[in-house]
Every structure is written in C-alpha cells, then in structure tokens.
Design a protein around this motif. Structure first.
Motif, PDB file in Angstrom:
ATOM      1  N   ALA A  84      -2.156   5.752   8.482  1.00  0.00           N
ATOM      2  CA  ALA A  84      -2.896   4.647   7.855  1.00  0.00           C
ATOM      3  C   ALA A  84      -2.125   4.074   6.667  1.00  0.00           C
ATOM      4  CB  ALA A  84      -4.276   5.126   7.410  1.00  0.00           C
ATOM      5  N   GLU A  85      -1.516   4.939   5.877  1.00  0.00           N
ATOM      6  CA  GLU A  85      -0.739   4.461   4.734  1.00  0.00           C
ATOM      7  C   GLU A  85       0.483   3.682   5.196  1.00  0.00           C
ATOM      8  OE1 GLU A  85      -0.007   8.014   2.479  1.00  0.00           O
ATOM      9  OE2 GLU A  85      -1.960   7.915   1.469  1.00  0.00           O
ATOM     10  N   SER A  86       1.107   4.136   6.259  1.00  0.00           N
ATOM     11  CA  SER A  86       2.260   3.427   6.816  1.00  0.00           C
ATOM     12  C   SER A  86       1.847   2.050   7.332  1.00  0.00           C
ATOM     13  CB  SER A  86       2.873   4.255   7.947  1.00  0.00           C
ATOM     14  OG  SER A  86       3.926   3.556   8.550  1.00  0.00           O
ATOM     15  N   GLU A  87       0.724   2.002   8.035  1.00  0.00           N
ATOM     16  CA  GLU A  87       0.212   0.720   8.538  1.00  0.00           C
ATOM     17  C   GLU A  87      -0.169  -0.200   7.386  1.00  0.00           C
ATOM     18  OE1 GLU A  87      -2.960   1.910  11.131  1.00  0.00           O
ATOM     19  OE2 GLU A  87      -1.595   2.344  12.794  1.00  0.00           O
ATOM     20  N   ARG A  88      -0.754   0.374   6.334  1.00  0.00           N
ATOM     21  CA  ARG A  88      -1.111  -0.418   5.160  1.00  0.00           C
ATOM     22  C   ARG A  88       0.132  -1.018   4.525  1.00  0.00           C
ATOM     23  NH1 ARG A  88      -2.228   3.148   0.434  1.00  0.00           N
ATOM     24  NH2 ARG A  88       0.025   3.140   0.583  1.00  0.00           N
ATOM     25  N   ALA A 147       3.012  -1.630   5.944  1.00  0.00           N
ATOM     26  CA  ALA A 147       3.545  -2.662   6.843  1.00  0.00           C
ATOM     27  C   ALA A 147       2.725  -3.948   6.725  1.00  0.00           C
ATOM     28  CB  ALA A 147       3.548  -2.164   8.285  1.00  0.00           C
ATOM     29  N   ALA A 148       1.414  -3.812   6.626  1.00  0.00           N
ATOM     30  CA  ALA A 148       0.544  -4.984   6.493  1.00  0.00           C
ATOM     31  C   ALA A 148       0.804  -5.695   5.165  1.00  0.00           C
ATOM     32  CB  ALA A 148      -0.920  -4.578   6.597  1.00  0.00           C
ATOM     33  N   ARG A 149       1.021  -4.937   4.101  1.00  0.00           N
ATOM     34  CA  ARG A 149       1.323  -5.547   2.803  1.00  0.00           C
ATOM     35  C   ARG A 149       2.638  -6.311   2.860  1.00  0.00           C
ATOM     36  NH1 ARG A 149      -0.367  -0.764  -1.499  1.00  0.00           N
ATOM     37  NH2 ARG A 149      -2.606  -1.164  -1.425  1.00  0.00           N
ATOM     38  N   THR A 150       3.631  -5.713   3.513  1.00  0.00           N
ATOM     39  CA  THR A 150       4.930  -6.376   3.645  1.00  0.00           C
ATOM     40  C   THR A 150       4.784  -7.671   4.440  1.00  0.00           C
ATOM     41  OG1 THR A 150       6.086  -4.254   3.552  1.00  0.00           O
ATOM     42  CG2 THR A 150       7.286  -6.091   4.509  1.00  0.00           C
ATOM     43  N   GLU A 151       4.036  -7.606   5.533  1.00  0.00           N
ATOM     44  CA  GLU A 151       3.823  -8.797   6.355  1.00  0.00           C
ATOM     45  C   GLU A 151       3.056  -9.865   5.574  1.00  0.00           C
ATOM     46  OE1 GLU A 151       1.990 -10.169  10.670  1.00  0.00           O
ATOM     47  OE2 GLU A 151       1.877  -8.072  10.076  1.00  0.00           O
ATOM     48  N   ALA A 152       2.060  -9.446   4.812  1.00  0.00           N
ATOM     49  CA  ALA A 152       1.286 -10.399   4.009  1.00  0.00           C
ATOM     50  C   ALA A 152       2.172 -11.076   2.972  1.00  0.00           C
ATOM     51  CB  ALA A 152       0.115  -9.683   3.324  1.00  0.00           C
ATOM     52  N   ALA A 153       3.061 -10.317   2.351  1.00  0.00           N
ATOM     53  CA  ALA A 153       3.973 -10.904   1.368  1.00  0.00           C
ATOM     54  C   ALA A 153       4.897 -11.909   2.039  1.00  0.00           C
ATOM     55  CB  ALA A 153       4.789  -9.805   0.687  1.00  0.00           C
ATOM     56  N   SER A 154       5.369 -11.579   3.217  1.00  0.00           N
ATOM     57  CA  SER A 154       6.229 -12.492   3.967  1.00  0.00           C
ATOM     58  C   SER A 154       5.482 -13.776   4.334  1.00  0.00           C
ATOM     59  CB  SER A 154       6.738 -11.803   5.226  1.00  0.00           C
ATOM     60  OG  SER A 154       7.467 -12.698   6.029  1.00  0.00           O
TER      61      SER A 154
END
Length: 88
Positions: free
Chosen positions: A35-39, A41-48
């Motif tokens: 879950a932390e890894s997915e979180r 990745a989601a934060r990185t994608e959101a920043a992008s």
C-alpha cells in the motif's frame, strides 16, 4: 499457593494461536508495504500530472494571447486595405 498447570492440549492451542498471530502480522506488514509503494507511485503520478496541467495551462494562455494578437493584426490589415481602396 495454588499452581496452575497447563495441559499439553492447551499449550498447543496457545502455540497455534501465537503462530497464527505471527502469520497475520507478517501478512499485514506485507500489505502495508504494498500500500505504501502504491501510495508513493500515486503521489509521483499526481505530481507529474500537476506539472503537465501547469504546462497545458501555460500553453492555453499562450494560444489565447496569439489569437488576440492575430485578431489585432487582422484588423490592422483590413484597415490598411480600406485606406488603399480609398486611394484608388
């Protein structure tokens, strides 16, 4: 003083519960790591995506500015053509 004794069956049942608890904790830790890894990745994608949105917004503003400039040039050319028609 009374000493309580634990039967072999009771001890085995307790041991089994401890082992089940350990397994449950391991599974929960693994699930948390996923879950932390997915979180992350989601934060990185959101920043992008935020970055792309900012770029797109900038491009949209530039397009609007160019459209206004084009319209102004068009009006000036039409005005110059009308003046040339008057001379002829």
């Amino acid at each position: 003083m009374s000493s309580s004794t634990i039967s072999v069956d009771e001890f085995q049942a307790l041991e089994q519960k401890v082992l089940q608890t350990v397994e449950l904790i391991k599974k929960e830790r693994e699930a948390r790591a996923v879950a932390e890894s997915e979180r992350d990745a989601a934060r990185t994608e959101a920043a992008s995506l935020r970055e792309k949105l900012a770029t797109a917004s900038g491009a949209q503003a530039e397009v609007e500015s160019l459209n206004r400039e084009r319209e102004a040039v068009k009006l000036r050319v039409e005005k110059m053509l009308a003046q040339m028609d008057e001379l002829l």
